[in-house]
Motif scaffolding. Sequence first.
Motif, PDB file in Angstrom:
ATOM      1  N   TYR A 134     -20.658  35.727  -5.931  1.00  0.00           N
ATOM      2  CA  TYR A 134     -19.461  34.127  -4.983  1.00  0.00           C
ATOM      3  C   TYR A 134     -19.458  34.125  -3.890  1.00  0.00           C
ATOM      4  CZ  TYR A 134     -17.363  29.974  -6.020  1.00  0.00           C
ATOM      5  OH  TYR A 134     -17.277  28.871  -5.808  1.00  0.00           O
ATOM      6  N   HIS A 135     -18.858  35.639  -3.489  1.00  0.00           N
ATOM      7  CA  HIS A 135     -17.994  35.385  -1.856  1.00  0.00           C
ATOM      8  C   HIS A 135     -19.404  35.480  -1.402  1.00  0.00           C
ATOM      9  CE1 HIS A 135     -14.197  34.095  -2.853  1.00  0.00           C
ATOM     10  NE2 HIS A 135     -14.600  34.983  -3.815  1.00  0.00           N
ATOM     11  N   ASN A 136     -20.831  35.599  -1.590  1.00  0.00           N
ATOM     12  CA  ASN A 136     -22.038  36.367  -0.355  1.00  0.00           C
ATOM     13  C   ASN A 136     -22.239  37.957   0.261  1.00  0.00           C
ATOM     14  OD1 ASN A 136     -23.165  33.699  -0.977  1.00  0.00           O
ATOM     15  ND2 ASN A 136     -21.351  33.208   0.664  1.00  0.00           N
ATOM     16  N   TYR A 164     -25.162  33.142  -8.692  1.00  0.00           N
ATOM     17  CA  TYR A 164     -26.269  32.873  -7.510  1.00  0.00           C
ATOM     18  C   TYR A 164     -26.236  31.512  -7.657  1.00  0.00           C
ATOM     19  CZ  TYR A 164     -29.247  32.468  -4.000  1.00  0.00           C
ATOM     20  OH  TYR A 164     -29.835  31.675  -2.686  1.00  0.00           O
ATOM     21  N   LYS A 219     -23.435  29.888  -7.205  1.00  0.00           N
ATOM     22  CA  LYS A 219     -22.829  28.997  -6.198  1.00  0.00           C
ATOM     23  C   LYS A 219     -23.245  28.111  -4.913  1.00  0.00           C
ATOM     24  CE  LYS A 219     -20.281  30.650  -2.678  1.00  0.00           C
ATOM     25  NZ  LYS A 219     -19.406  29.801  -1.591  1.00  0.00           N
ATOM     26  N   ASN A 220     -24.992  28.389  -5.108  1.00  0.00           N
ATOM     27  CA  ASN A 220     -25.729  27.285  -3.910  1.00  0.00           C
ATOM     28  C   ASN A 220     -25.644  26.080  -4.262  1.00  0.00           C
ATOM     29  OD1 ASN A 220     -26.951  29.487  -2.930  1.00  0.00           O
ATOM     30  ND2 ASN A 220     -28.808  29.635  -3.915  1.00  0.00           N
ATOM     31  N   LYS A 221     -25.336  25.623  -6.116  1.00  0.00           N
ATOM     32  CA  LYS A 221     -24.846  23.699  -6.176  1.00  0.00           C
ATOM     33  C   LYS A 221     -23.921  23.947  -5.702  1.00  0.00           C
ATOM     34  CE  LYS A 221     -28.853  23.591  -7.886  1.00  0.00           C
ATOM     35  NZ  LYS A 221     -29.697  22.982  -7.184  1.00  0.00           N
ATOM     36  N   ILE A 222     -22.822  24.519  -5.663  1.00  0.00           N
ATOM     37  CA  ILE A 222     -20.892  24.507  -5.460  1.00  0.00           C
ATOM     38  C   ILE A 222     -21.394  24.078  -3.936  1.00  0.00           C
ATOM     39  CG2 ILE A 222     -19.118  24.912  -4.449  1.00  0.00           C
ATOM     40  CD1 ILE A 222     -19.267  26.272  -7.672  1.00  0.00           C
ATOM     41  N   ASP A 223     -22.162  25.412  -3.235  1.00  0.00           N
ATOM     42  CA  ASP A 223     -22.199  24.805  -2.133  1.00  0.00           C
ATOM     43  C   ASP A 223     -23.070  24.070  -1.155  1.00  0.00           C
ATOM     44  OD1 ASP A 223     -20.609  27.054  -2.085  1.00  0.00           O
ATOM     45  OD2 ASP A 223     -22.663  28.705  -0.706  1.00  0.00           O
ATOM     46  N   GLU A 224     -24.576  23.225  -2.467  1.00  0.00           N
ATOM     47  CA  GLU A 224     -25.080  22.082  -1.693  1.00  0.00           C
ATOM     48  C   GLU A 224     -24.073  20.779  -1.809  1.00  0.00           C
ATOM     49  OE1 GLU A 224     -28.397  22.410  -4.222  1.00  0.00           O
ATOM     50  OE2 GLU A 224     -29.540  24.143  -3.050  1.00  0.00           O
ATOM     51  N   ARG A 280     -20.884  20.445  -1.816  1.00  0.00           N
ATOM     52  CA  ARG A 280     -19.614  21.238  -0.669  1.00  0.00           C
ATOM     53  C   ARG A 280     -20.546  20.107   0.772  1.00  0.00           C
ATOM     54  NH1 ARG A 280     -17.965  26.395  -0.727  1.00  0.00           N
ATOM     55  NH2 ARG A 280     -16.680  25.179  -2.664  1.00  0.00           N
ATOM     56  N   GLU A 281     -22.122  20.460   0.658  1.00  0.00           N
ATOM     57  CA  GLU A 281     -22.169  19.923   2.123  1.00  0.00           C
ATOM     58  C   GLU A 281     -22.459  18.737   2.652  1.00  0.00           C
ATOM     59  OE1 GLU A 281     -25.591  22.381   2.550  1.00  0.00           O
ATOM     60  OE2 GLU A 281     -24.334  24.616   3.510  1.00  0.00           O
TER      61      GLU A 281
END
Length: 147
Positions: free
Chosen positions: A66-68, A132, A135-140, A142-143
């Motif tokens: 989660y924290h890369n 993973y 986390k990618n969906k959350i980051d996308e 957020r972006e």
Amino acid sequence: MKQYDEYQKLMRYKYGYYSFIYLISLLALNYILGLFFNFQWGASKETEMLIIMFVVAIFFANISVYHNAYFRKKDDKKGYSWLLLIVGLLGLYTTYQTFLVRPEEIMINGKINEGATQFFSGILFVSIPITYFIKNKIDEKRERKEG
């Protein structure tokens, strides 16, 4: 550790420390349950220790993902995630087959037996790609929100 950047090293050390504290706490709780309440939830003390270690390993792996800080910077994260998902699903399927044929491998007299370690291994391998992908969906999301 050369292939991790400073942030990844910091996160791995930080959550490794938390995992160690978590491990000590669970072992102490298990010891207290056995000593004062004569409670044993595993078929043997070794099985209990192994399950506790798997729980801590799952915690560390998922918090690191989660924290890369789990995969190295140059790793094919998506490829590894799919591979881990397949391995984990095979492990869970094998556990299911074992449970159908010989359930005493998983549970015996209401206590967790050594066969359950295969289940926890499957959970470990399945949880990494799930974390993973989440986390990618959350980051996308957020972006898109910021951009």
